[in-house]
Design an enzyme around this catalytic site. Structure first.
Site, mmCIF file in Angstrom:
data_model
loop_
_atom_site.group_PDB
_atom_site.id
_atom_site.type_symbol
_atom_site.label_atom_id
_atom_site.label_comp_id
_atom_site.label_asym_id
_atom_site.label_seq_id
_atom_site.Cartn_x
_atom_site.Cartn_y
_atom_site.Cartn_z
ATOM 1 N N ASP A 15 0.848 -1.186 0.000
ATOM 2 C CA ASP A 15 0.000 0.000 0.000
ATOM 3 C C ASP A 15 0.891 1.247 0.000
ATOM 4 O O ASP A 15 1.606 1.502 0.974
ATOM 5 C CB ASP A 15 -0.880 -0.026 1.255
ATOM 6 C CG ASP A 15 -2.095 0.878 1.143
ATOM 7 O OD1 ASP A 15 -2.099 1.766 0.281
ATOM 8 O OD2 ASP A 15 -3.035 0.681 1.929
ATOM 9 N N ASP A 16 0.875 1.990 -1.099
ATOM 10 C CA ASP A 16 1.661 3.226 -1.239
ATOM 11 C C ASP A 16 3.169 2.963 -1.281
ATOM 12 O O ASP A 16 3.965 3.796 -0.838
ATOM 13 C CB ASP A 16 1.380 4.213 -0.096
ATOM 14 C CG ASP A 16 -0.039 4.752 -0.089
ATOM 15 O OD1 ASP A 16 -0.823 4.377 -0.971
ATOM 16 O OD2 ASP A 16 -0.350 5.552 0.812
ATOM 17 N N CYS A 55 -5.728 4.367 -3.993
ATOM 18 C CA CYS A 55 -5.916 3.003 -3.546
ATOM 19 C C CYS A 55 -7.133 2.259 -4.088
ATOM 20 O O CYS A 55 -7.011 1.303 -4.829
ATOM 21 C CB CYS A 55 -5.971 3.029 -2.027
ATOM 22 S SG CYS A 55 -6.391 1.492 -1.273
ATOM 23 N N HIS A 113 -11.273 -2.328 1.264
ATOM 24 C CA HIS A 113 -11.427 -0.968 0.736
ATOM 25 C C HIS A 113 -12.225 -0.904 -0.564
ATOM 26 O O HIS A 113 -11.955 -0.081 -1.440
ATOM 27 C CB HIS A 113 -10.051 -0.309 0.533
ATOM 28 C CG HIS A 113 -10.116 1.197 0.632
ATOM 29 N ND1 HIS A 113 -9.125 2.014 0.137
ATOM 30 C CD2 HIS A 113 -11.047 2.022 1.166
ATOM 31 C CE1 HIS A 113 -9.434 3.285 0.354
ATOM 32 N NE2 HIS A 113 -10.608 3.316 0.984
ATOM 33 N N HIS A 199 1.627 2.384 4.123
ATOM 34 C CA HIS A 199 0.673 3.493 4.243
ATOM 35 C C HIS A 199 0.779 4.132 5.635
ATOM 36 O O HIS A 199 1.080 3.455 6.608
ATOM 37 C CB HIS A 199 -0.734 2.923 4.030
ATOM 38 C CG HIS A 199 -1.817 3.918 3.805
ATOM 39 N ND1 HIS A 199 -2.289 4.740 4.797
ATOM 40 C CD2 HIS A 199 -2.564 4.191 2.705
ATOM 41 C CE1 HIS A 199 -3.271 5.489 4.323
ATOM 42 N NE2 HIS A 199 -3.458 5.180 3.046
ATOM 43 N N ASP A 262 -0.485 -0.776 -4.869
ATOM 44 C CA ASP A 262 -1.750 -0.259 -5.388
ATOM 45 C C ASP A 262 -1.592 1.082 -6.094
ATOM 46 O O ASP A 262 -2.448 1.497 -6.866
ATOM 47 C CB ASP A 262 -2.799 -0.161 -4.276
ATOM 48 C CG ASP A 262 -2.372 0.727 -3.118
ATOM 49 O OD1 ASP A 262 -1.212 1.174 -3.093
ATOM 50 O OD2 ASP A 262 -3.203 0.970 -2.220
ATOM 51 N N LYS A 278 1.902 9.491 -5.121
ATOM 52 C CA LYS A 278 0.488 9.168 -4.967
ATOM 53 C C LYS A 278 -0.376 10.401 -5.213
ATOM 54 O O LYS A 278 -0.038 11.498 -4.790
ATOM 55 C CB LYS A 278 0.255 8.642 -3.549
ATOM 56 C CG LYS A 278 -1.186 8.311 -3.212
ATOM 57 C CD LYS A 278 -1.280 7.848 -1.770
ATOM 58 C CE LYS A 278 -2.719 7.534 -1.375
ATOM 59 N NZ LYS A 278 -2.815 7.073 0.020
#
Length: 444
Positions: A15-16, A55, A113, A199, A262, A278
């Site tokens: 994530d990120d 995301c 999510h 994240h 993501d 991002k």
């Protein structure tokens, strides 16, 4: 080639994570030995993209194999305040539902999510087992949820809230390792292991006191490169633990392991040699580290094939000998023939849009068309990875063609209306909202 026995599949999503946050992609400030070893044993992609710069939009594309803009939830970018209303429709075929119907045992461990209970959820969209968080962010120790969640903690087993003690990245590794050991031995399995690391909040595995002192999960005033490094190293160790569990079960040879992110990295991530992060359609916001290992069929290699998140549904279904649902044809592409040497590397036409600064992008061969607000750019991203040399005046015919292609492509999907523009904006996006404009000013 024979599909008997069917391969197991583990899809690991960070994530990120920034493009150069792994040693094999250029990280020198800390080590990622387990993911570097995975790269050496399989395919390392040099031109892999996420479907979005944020995301949940990418996750819609990943699970459906289609541009996220087919679905209203895919426009929220990210899905936050409207998660109860716009999620992944349970009736929509998905990668786990198609594999489940073909006899696979399916599980999601980690981040969902894609819409909140009671209407949406992993158990309604093809997963038979779920342990993890429904929302977009979770504190690593208290497991408190992010903005828009009305629950004391966002940690569930199935659809039932649970309590666990420990650092979330490690909890997910333990759960995944245990599930691999307890699965049905007579069935192939599909495991989605979707970490929240790295994240925000900026909390490493030794920072429980920091975690319990947080009053704002967005953690604007926290974090540093050293903490971020510990978060990524914890992720690397967790992946290593899961791969070791796979080895102990004697399953490594015929198990497909995919690792990706993501979207591009956040404020502490390393994205060199790209700019952007991002929430931006610059390369740093959408180019992601991606690895694939399948010893039974694929030799170790570095692949220049351009690929994107939505390619994984048709690729993994093909590996399993399963057909997509004809009523929902994938927009992604099966890249197995390229990886097996049966087809040459070929150019792609990929498209993005993002509501902040009304960003647009097209990747067509080595050309990239980028629009931020009213500013248009044309880059050769093979030669100009930093996206500094705007070639729109040297090649007006190319930018006109790509502009027209984007407009024709976008017209197929849900429009980004004023109502969409006012939903789903979270403070982390607001904090970085002027970064694309700063980059634009540098080039004008």
């Amino acid at each position: 080639m024979s599909q008997n026995p069917s391969p197991n599949i583990i899809f690991i999503l960070a994530d990120d994570l920034g493009w150069a946050d792994l040693g094999v992609y250029g990280q020198t400030d800390f080590a990622t030995p387990h993911l570097d070893a995975l790269a050496a044993q399989g395919v390392r992609f040099t031109q892999a993209y996420s479907n979005s710069a944020v995301c949940s939009a990418t996750r819609f594309a990943l699970i459906t194999g289609r541009y996220q803009y087919h679905l209203r939830g895919g426009l929220e970018e990210p899905l936050v305040r409207t998660a109860h209303k716009y999620g992944l429709p349970p009736e929509h075929p998905t990668l786990p539902s198609l594999l489940r119907d073909a006899g696979y045992e399916t599980a999601l461990i980690g981040k969902w999510h894609l819409g909140s209970l009671p209407t949406f959820g992993p158990l309604k969209s093809g997963y038979q087992h779920f342990f993890g968080n429904y929302g977009g962010a979770i504190d690593y120790f208290t497991h408190k949820p992010g903005v828009g969640e009305a629950v004391p903690r966002d940690l569930y087993e199935g659809e039932v809230p649970v309590e666990r003690v420990g650092y979330y990245t490690q909890l997910l590794a333990n759960e995944a390792s245990s599930w691999i050991g307890q699965r049905s031995a007579d069935k192939p399995f599909f495991l989605s292991l979707h970490f929240t690391a790295p994240h925000w909040p900026w909390v490493g595995p030794e920072d429980e006191a920091v975690s319990r002192g947080l009053t704002d999960l967005f953690h604007y005033d926290g974090g540093n490169l050293q903490t971020y490094g510990r978060m990524v190293q914890s992720l690397d160790a967790a992946v290593g633990q899961v791969l070791q569990a796979l080895e102990q079960q004697g399953l490594s040879e015929n198990t497909i392991v995919v690792f990706s992110s993501d979207n591009g990295g956040e404020r502490f991530a390393k994205t060199w040699p790209f700019t952007g992060q991002k929430t931006e359609l610059l390369e740093g916001g959408i180019r992601v580290p991606t690895l694939l290992r399948w010893p039974a069929r694929l030799r170790p290699q570095v692949s220049e094939q351009v690929t994107i998140s939505m390619d994984w549904l048709p690729t993994l279904l093909a590996a399993a000998g399963v057909a997509p649902d004809p009523a929902y044809p994938p927009d992604g592409e099966n890249i197995l023939p390229v990886l097996e040497g049966q087809a040459p590397v070929h150019p792609r036409q990929l498209y993005w849009r993002y509501k902040a600064q009304r960003q647009r992008a097209v990747r067509d061969g080595d050309w990239k068309y980028l629009k931020i607000n009213d500013n248009e750019f044309l880059f050769d991203v093979a030669l100009d990875t930093l996206e500094r040399a705007n070639l729109k005046h040297q090649h007006p015919e190319v930018i006109e063609r790509l502009r027209a292609q984007w407009l024709a492509w976008s017209a197929q999907f849900h429009p980004i209306t004023d109502e969409v523009m006012t939903h789903g904006v979270t403070p982390d996006i607001q904090a970085d909202r002027y970064a694309p404009e700063r980059a634009t000013r540098e080039r004008i």
